[in-house]
Motif scaffolding. Structure first.
Motif, PDB file in Angstrom:
ATOM      1  N   ARG A  16      -3.451  -9.180  -0.329  1.00  0.00           N
ATOM      2  CA  ARG A  16      -2.742  -9.026   0.953  1.00  0.00           C
ATOM      3  C   ARG A  16      -1.239  -8.938   0.737  1.00  0.00           C
ATOM      4  NH1 ARG A  16      -6.405 -13.018   2.665  1.00  0.00           N
ATOM      5  NH2 ARG A  16      -4.781 -14.607   2.500  1.00  0.00           N
ATOM      6  N   LEU A  17      -0.736  -9.749  -0.164  1.00  0.00           N
ATOM      7  CA  LEU A  17       0.689  -9.745  -0.443  1.00  0.00           C
ATOM      8  C   LEU A  17       1.123  -8.395  -1.024  1.00  0.00           C
ATOM      9  CD1 LEU A  17       2.653 -12.665  -2.036  1.00  0.00           C
ATOM     10  CD2 LEU A  17       3.078 -10.343  -2.772  1.00  0.00           C
ATOM     11  N   LEU A  18       0.389  -7.911  -2.004  1.00  0.00           N
ATOM     12  CA  LEU A  18       0.755  -6.659  -2.671  1.00  0.00           C
ATOM     13  C   LEU A  18       0.552  -5.443  -1.773  1.00  0.00           C
ATOM     14  CD1 LEU A  18      -0.758  -7.507  -6.165  1.00  0.00           C
ATOM     15  CD2 LEU A  18       1.679  -7.398  -5.581  1.00  0.00           C
ATOM     16  N   GLN A  19      -0.386  -5.538  -0.823  1.00  0.00           N
ATOM     17  CA  GLN A  19      -0.627  -4.415   0.083  1.00  0.00           C
ATOM     18  C   GLN A  19       0.538  -4.149   1.013  1.00  0.00           C
ATOM     19  OE1 GLN A  19      -4.396  -5.635   1.791  1.00  0.00           O
ATOM     20  NE2 GLN A  19      -5.535  -4.132   0.573  1.00  0.00           N
ATOM     21  N   GLN A  20       1.482  -5.064   1.098  1.00  0.00           N
ATOM     22  CA  GLN A  20       2.674  -4.822   1.913  1.00  0.00           C
ATOM     23  C   GLN A  20       3.544  -3.722   1.306  1.00  0.00           C
ATOM     24  OE1 GLN A  20       2.526  -6.594   4.819  1.00  0.00           O
ATOM     25  NE2 GLN A  20       0.655  -7.294   3.797  1.00  0.00           N
ATOM     26  N   PHE A  21       3.279  -3.382   0.041  1.00  0.00           N
ATOM     27  CA  PHE A  21       4.133  -2.432  -0.678  1.00  0.00           C
ATOM     28  C   PHE A  21       3.407  -1.170  -1.139  1.00  0.00           C
ATOM     29  CE2 PHE A  21       5.423  -6.835  -1.438  1.00  0.00           C
ATOM     30  CZ  PHE A  21       6.642  -6.826  -0.783  1.00  0.00           C
ATOM     31  N   VAL A  56       3.916   5.701  -8.439  1.00  0.00           N
ATOM     32  CA  VAL A  56       4.423   4.670  -9.335  1.00  0.00           C
ATOM     33  C   VAL A  56       3.374   3.555  -9.410  1.00  0.00           C
ATOM     34  CG1 VAL A  56       6.241   2.966  -9.717  1.00  0.00           C
ATOM     35  CG2 VAL A  56       6.812   5.205  -8.757  1.00  0.00           C
ATOM     36  N   ILE A  57       3.055   3.114 -10.614  1.00  0.00           N
ATOM     37  CA  ILE A  57       2.028   2.100 -10.841  1.00  0.00           C
ATOM     38  C   ILE A  57       2.674   0.779 -11.237  1.00  0.00           C
ATOM     39  CG2 ILE A  57       0.030   1.441 -12.255  1.00  0.00           C
ATOM     40  CD1 ILE A  57      -0.645   3.826 -10.604  1.00  0.00           C
ATOM     41  N   PHE A  58       2.274  -0.297 -10.562  1.00  0.00           N
ATOM     42  CA  PHE A  58       2.660  -1.649 -10.958  1.00  0.00           C
ATOM     43  C   PHE A  58       1.396  -2.385 -11.375  1.00  0.00           C
ATOM     44  CE2 PHE A  58       6.202  -0.391  -8.383  1.00  0.00           C
ATOM     45  CZ  PHE A  58       7.298  -1.065  -8.907  1.00  0.00           C
ATOM     46  N   LEU A  59       1.431  -3.057 -12.508  1.00  0.00           N
ATOM     47  CA  LEU A  59       0.311  -3.896 -12.910  1.00  0.00           C
ATOM     48  C   LEU A  59       0.617  -5.314 -12.459  1.00  0.00           C
ATOM     49  CD1 LEU A  59      -0.425  -2.690 -16.570  1.00  0.00           C
ATOM     50  CD2 LEU A  59      -1.100  -1.678 -14.385  1.00  0.00           C
ATOM     51  N   ALA A 194      10.290 -11.963  -3.082  1.00  0.00           N
ATOM     52  CA  ALA A 194      10.565 -11.732  -4.505  1.00  0.00           C
ATOM     53  C   ALA A 194       9.974 -10.409  -4.975  1.00  0.00           C
ATOM     54  CB  ALA A 194      10.016 -12.896  -5.340  1.00  0.00           C
ATOM     55  N   VAL A 195       8.730 -10.147  -4.563  1.00  0.00           N
ATOM     56  CA  VAL A 195       8.080  -8.897  -4.965  1.00  0.00           C
ATOM     57  C   VAL A 195       8.766  -7.713  -4.287  1.00  0.00           C
ATOM     58  CG1 VAL A 195       5.926  -7.566  -4.901  1.00  0.00           C
ATOM     59  CG2 VAL A 195       5.870 -10.012  -5.419  1.00  0.00           C
ATOM     60  N   GLY A 196       9.146  -7.860  -3.036  1.00  0.00           N
ATOM     61  CA  GLY A 196       9.822  -6.796  -2.314  1.00  0.00           C
ATOM     62  C   GLY A 196      11.157  -6.452  -2.946  1.00  0.00           C
TER      63      GLY A 196
END
Length: 198
Positions: A16-21, A56-59, A194-196
């Motif tokens: 859910r957190l990563l889906q914001q981006f 762009v890919i983030f692992l 932080a992720v944003g």
């Protein structure tokens, strides 16, 4: 990558957190050794690149998932297509050592892959200050420990320290069960920021 299942409560929280981006591709892995896990992780990355060409890919990973992310990067050949698509690594509570490490060698074995990361790789460490798997110096010393580790690396690193929480990054149950409209709990707004920013 997550164990036992990407649909589990803990894993869904990071999704859910990563889906914001952007779009998130998940995969499940059994209780296997890190090299087998790395192979599964590489397959998932290849699938993601086919599903989202040109993106762009983030692992990203938590705990053993962090180790898999790092090993995937270290296993790539020079000129691999992932290098041109890679935005960076987002690592939630990278385990610097097993629970109750019995020797410095065990901790060093976890540190070596981080030291092998290429200098052009961007890495965000999100760590909780009470995570005993990333704090061999004793409770409350994680900032110093992780800061010291990040300074040794060739990679370009950032460190976000969560006040409170252990290896699972959890805070109070009340906060965890009170998601914002975005689906991210109030307790995880620091991670979201932080992720944003990364």
């Amino acid at each position: 990558g997550t164990r036992p299942r990407s649909e589990s409560k803990g894993s869904a929280r990071y999704v859910r957190l990563l889906q914001q981006f952007g779009s998130v591709v998940t995969f499940d892995f059994p209780a296997v050794d890190i090299m087998r896990y790395t192979a599964l992780h590489k397959s998932a990355v290849a699938e993601a690149m086919l599903r989202f060409p040109g993106c762009v890919i983030f692992l990203a990973g938590h705990s053993m998932g962090c180790r898999g992310c790092v090993n995937v990067i270290n296993s790539l050949a020079v000129g691999d297509a992932l290098f041109t698509s890679l935005g960076g690594l987002v690592l939630f509570n990278y385990p610097l050592h097993p629970p109750n490490p019995s020797s410095k060698e065990l901790a060093n074995a976890r540190l070596a892959p981080l030291e092998q990361l290429p200098p052009n790789i961007q890495v965000l460490f999100c760590s909780a200050d009470n995570d005993k798997m990333s704090n061999s110096a004793g409770e409350g010393q994680l900032w110093t420990s992780m800061e010291s580790v990040s300074q040794k690396l060739q990679a370009q690193t950032r460190l976000h320290l969560r006040q409170g929480g252990g290896h699972g990054m959890t805070l109070s149950k009340k906060d965890e069960e009170a998601p914002e409209a975005s689906g991210v709990s109030g307790a995880d707004q620091d991670l979201l920021a932080a992720v944003g920013d990364f």
